[in-house]
Design a protein around this motif. Structure first.
Motif, PDB file in Angstrom:
ATOM      1  N   GLN A 135       0.945  -1.287   0.186  1.00  0.00           N
ATOM      2  CA  GLN A 135       0.087  -0.205   0.079  1.00  0.00           C
ATOM      3  C   GLN A 135       0.564   0.777  -0.047  1.00  0.00           C
ATOM      4  OE1 GLN A 135      -0.563   2.875   3.476  1.00  0.00           O
ATOM      5  NE2 GLN A 135      -1.720   3.428   1.933  1.00  0.00           N
ATOM      6  N   ASP A 139       1.313   4.775  -3.187  1.00  0.00           N
ATOM      7  CA  ASP A 139       0.191   6.383  -1.720  1.00  0.00           C
ATOM      8  C   ASP A 139       1.204   6.741  -2.062  1.00  0.00           C
ATOM      9  OD1 ASP A 139      -0.646   8.053  -0.509  1.00  0.00           O
ATOM     10  OD2 ASP A 139      -0.789   6.454   1.133  1.00  0.00           O
ATOM     11  N   GLY A 153      -6.886   4.616  -4.725  1.00  0.00           N
ATOM     12  CA  GLY A 153      -7.535   3.741  -4.421  1.00  0.00           C
ATOM     13  C   GLY A 153      -6.841   3.547  -3.274  1.00  0.00           C
ATOM     14  N   ASP A 156      -6.134   6.406  -0.209  1.00  0.00           N
ATOM     15  CA  ASP A 156      -7.904   6.301  -0.131  1.00  0.00           C
ATOM     16  C   ASP A 156      -7.182   5.568   1.653  1.00  0.00           C
ATOM     17  OD1 ASP A 156      -8.317   7.976  -1.283  1.00  0.00           O
ATOM     18  OD2 ASP A 156     -10.113   6.759  -2.401  1.00  0.00           O
ATOM     19  N   ILE A 157      -6.815   4.707   1.691  1.00  0.00           N
ATOM     20  CA  ILE A 157      -6.636   3.601   2.860  1.00  0.00           C
ATOM     21  C   ILE A 157      -5.769   4.735   4.014  1.00  0.00           C
ATOM     22  CG2 ILE A 157      -5.375   1.383   3.744  1.00  0.00           C
ATOM     23  CD1 ILE A 157      -5.528   0.599   0.862  1.00  0.00           C
ATOM     24  N   TYR A 173     -10.915   2.216   4.893  1.00  0.00           N
ATOM     25  CA  TYR A 173     -11.071   3.715   3.715  1.00  0.00           C
ATOM     26  C   TYR A 173     -11.401   5.227   4.472  1.00  0.00           C
ATOM     27  CZ  TYR A 173      -9.098   0.507   0.216  1.00  0.00           C
ATOM     28  OH  TYR A 173      -9.160  -0.182  -0.043  1.00  0.00           O
ATOM     29  N   SER A 174     -10.939   6.356   3.647  1.00  0.00           N
ATOM     30  CA  SER A 174     -11.839   7.368   4.287  1.00  0.00           C
ATOM     31  C   SER A 174     -12.633   7.636   3.055  1.00  0.00           C
ATOM     32  CB  SER A 174      -9.994   8.976   3.305  1.00  0.00           C
ATOM     33  OG  SER A 174      -9.768   8.456   1.883  1.00  0.00           O
ATOM     34  N   PHE A 177     -14.588   2.959  -1.735  1.00  0.00           N
ATOM     35  CA  PHE A 177     -14.311   3.213  -2.924  1.00  0.00           C
ATOM     36  C   PHE A 177     -14.066   1.474  -4.168  1.00  0.00           C
ATOM     37  CE2 PHE A 177     -10.313   1.102  -5.753  1.00  0.00           C
ATOM     38  CZ  PHE A 177     -10.113   1.936  -6.268  1.00  0.00           C
ATOM     39  N   TRP A 180     -11.902  -1.447  -4.327  1.00  0.00           N
ATOM     40  CA  TRP A 180     -10.911  -2.194  -4.067  1.00  0.00           C
ATOM     41  C   TRP A 180     -10.666  -4.102  -4.674  1.00  0.00           C
ATOM     42  CZ3 TRP A 180     -12.216  -6.427  -0.749  1.00  0.00           C
ATOM     43  CH2 TRP A 180     -13.773  -6.885  -0.520  1.00  0.00           C
TER      44      TRP A 180
END
Length: 565
Positions: A135, A139, A153, A156-157, A173-174, A177, A180
């Motif tokens: 991740q 990111d 995606g 967003d974690i 997640y914020s 999504f 996923w």
């Protein structure tokens, strides 16, 4: 094989199978029916696969490593939470996971439950550290220098945690999504990354430049000779069923004709490629072969630039879209060797595509009058906008002749070249002259991204749903070549966060009508694929995803009863 995967292979959607697989014990191979049912195979044996290009970047999720050939060649080396089956359904990989579900929606929370005993080839357990690392390198807020192919995606974690026993991995997640399941398609080993350095160094250099000595999949690399071949053998700590074959070798042979010649001589045993009339004819002359063909989630389409001196006029784009006969393009190209592949009349789903178990594809073109070869209707659109046709040349409303339009295509792709030539012929009826820009591989992608064309022919993989479309048609997206429509942006955003499959299907079809109406995309047909191999082998399928035929490589093997299917 687990029961769910066996049943899904049998349930191949009729719309996705367009020609035949044939198994003969003597004489030329002939088309019969598409082979998707799992067959009984025995342990042992080997196979050599023909591949067009060697691996130049060993990181399959990096910007340079995320290409068709490199993804498919490296699939057997990594753990994958989800698999795409021949009917386009996405199912959990039961070798790796017991289950994976959205357990809360506010905030969106996903739980992955690992199977007991999943591990890397060196015995290190596959676990939360691997998910955290994979991740982080995708990111930008955690590694801005990491050259990842895909970041949507992942950014967003907000947290990744494991249960006390390490089996359950929980991600928050914020915001919702929808795609996923498409994340973590290649999980990288965190303990190997530690030996390469920090996040950026390990990702951009460690994994990209070094031939993997590890594996989290059914096979591990035994030998790689740059530009010549790669040899894989079974991973001694593989945690799933199989694999059956003792050796899988990839040989690098550039041309399809040369690959089929190598198949005939026994130098290779599998050719997996996009067919043409010539290569299908060549394959059918080979004795004792299975010819397995099928459509994919990647589709061919035309596109028009929507900015610039002439293409910014919606009337011109509408006239072009109305005059082009896309069905004729299909008949004169893949209709010659894959007559059952339907003309696509949607840019967001291929015929037969399933989303959450529901049929997603709809014909959104017919009602809009797009792609039917209506020259009279197209001339009417132009005349209403002030254009005229004089001496077989289109004259603009300001009285000046329309300049020649540039049609960008990939010169090495036979199908793209053919549709460009047909478009060139068809648009003469509107007084439009097309100059075909047959770019090589090095120039084609940059020219496409930069919008260095008026019309173009390309392909899009729909594996990522709304995100596949956002990359092309979102404002300031990586491939948008200047296209921008606030309505399309709003629909893309809504579809990307919609967790209900039925609601997402409605949003995507609404998006399709917007894109078709703008003339920015004109869908043609799903990309056909062909697998040709001796009829002594079984369980080699056409996989519709961009990850290709190696998705079930652990099931490949020599048939228990050779020469039958």
């Amino acid at each position: 094989m687990t029961r769910i995967r066996r049943l899904s292979y049998i349930a191949m959607a009729a719309a996705l199978s367009f020609t035949a697989a044939a198994c003969t014990s003597q004489g030329p191979s002939n088309d019969a029916q598409n082979q998707t049912e799992t067959q009984d195979v025995v342990a042992g044996g080997e196979i050599t696969i023909a591949a067009t290009s060697p691996i130049t970047d060993w990181n399959p999720i990096s910007a340079n490593g995320d290409t068709t050939g490199q993804r498919q060649q490296q699939w057997p080396l990594y753990p994958h939470p989800f698999l795409t089956l021949p009917d386009t359904s996405v199912v959990i990989n039961e070798a790796l996971l017991e289950k994976a579900d959205v357990v809360e929606t506010d905030p969106m929370t996903v739980e992955y439950v690992l199977q007991d005993g999943v591990q890397w080839s060196d015995g290190t357990p596959i676990g939360v550290d691997d998910f955290v690392y994979t991740q982080a390198v995708q990111d930008p807020s955690k590694c801005a220098e990491c050259l990842a192919a895909f970041t949507e995606g992942y950014s967003d974690i907000t947290s990744i945690e494991a249960s006390e026993d390490g089996k359950t991995i929980t991600m928050v997640y914020s915001e919702p999504f929808s795609e996923w399941r498409a994340l973590f398609n290649y999980i990288l080993p965190a303990h190997v990354a530690e030996g390469y350095g920090d996040l950026a160094t390990s990702f951009n250099e460690g994994f990209s430049k070094n031939v993997p000595e590890f594996s989290g999949g059914p096979y591990i690399i035994q030998d790689y000779t740059d530009g010549i071949s790669m040899t894989m053998v079974p991973n001694p700590n593989w945690y799933g069923e199989g694999p059956n074959l003792e050796t899988i070798t990839t040989r690098y042979i550039t041309g399809q004709g040369e690959q089929l010649t190598a198949l005939q001589s026994g130098e290779v045993q599998l050719v997996y490629a996009t067919p043409t009339v010539d290569t299908m004819d060549q394959a059918r002359q080979l004795p004792n072969m299975t010819i397995n063909t099928g459509s994919t989630l990647t589709y061919y389409h035309l596109g028009m630039k929507t900015t610039g001196d002439v293409m910014s006029d919606p009337a011109l784009r509408s006239a072009i879209a109305t005059a082009l006969d896309l069905g004729d393009m299909r008949e004169r190209t893949i209709g010659q060797f894959a007559p059952d592949v339907p003309q696509m009349k949607s840019s967001v789903y291929v015929p037969g595509q399933q989303i959450g178990g529901q049929e997603a594809y709809r014909d959104n073109m017919t009602d809009l009058g797009i792609g039917a070869g209506d020259v009279e209707g197209a001339i009417g659109i132009l005349e209403d906008a002030g254009y005229t046709i004089t001496d077989e040349q289109l004259i603009q409303p300001d009285g000046t002749p329309l300049r020649d339009l540039s049609f960008l295509t990939l010169g090495t792709d036979v199908l793209r070249m053919e549709v460009a030539q047909i478009a060139q012929q068809q648009l003469l009826a509107l007084g439009i002259t097309i100059n075909i820009d047959a770019a090589d591989g090095a120039r084609y992608s940059p020219a496409l991204r930069e919008g260095d064309f008026d019309l173009m022919a390309t392909g899009t993989a729909l594996d990522l749903g709304p995100l596949s479309m956002q990359q092309w048609y979102g404002t300031d997206a990586p491939r948008s070549f200047g296209y921008s429509n606030p309505e399309a942006d709003a629909l893309l955003e809504a579809a990307a966060s919609e967790l209900d499959p039925a609601a997402q299907i409605e949003l995507m079809n609404e998006l399709d009508r917007v894109l078709l109406g703008d003339g920015v995309v004109l869908p043609l047909f799903g990309t056909p694929m062909m697998a040709v191999y001796p009829n002594t082998y079984g369980n080699i399928f056409i996989n519709p995803s961009k990850y290709g035929t190696t998705m079930n490589v652990e099931e490949w093997g020599l048939l228990a009863e050779p020469g039958t299917s």
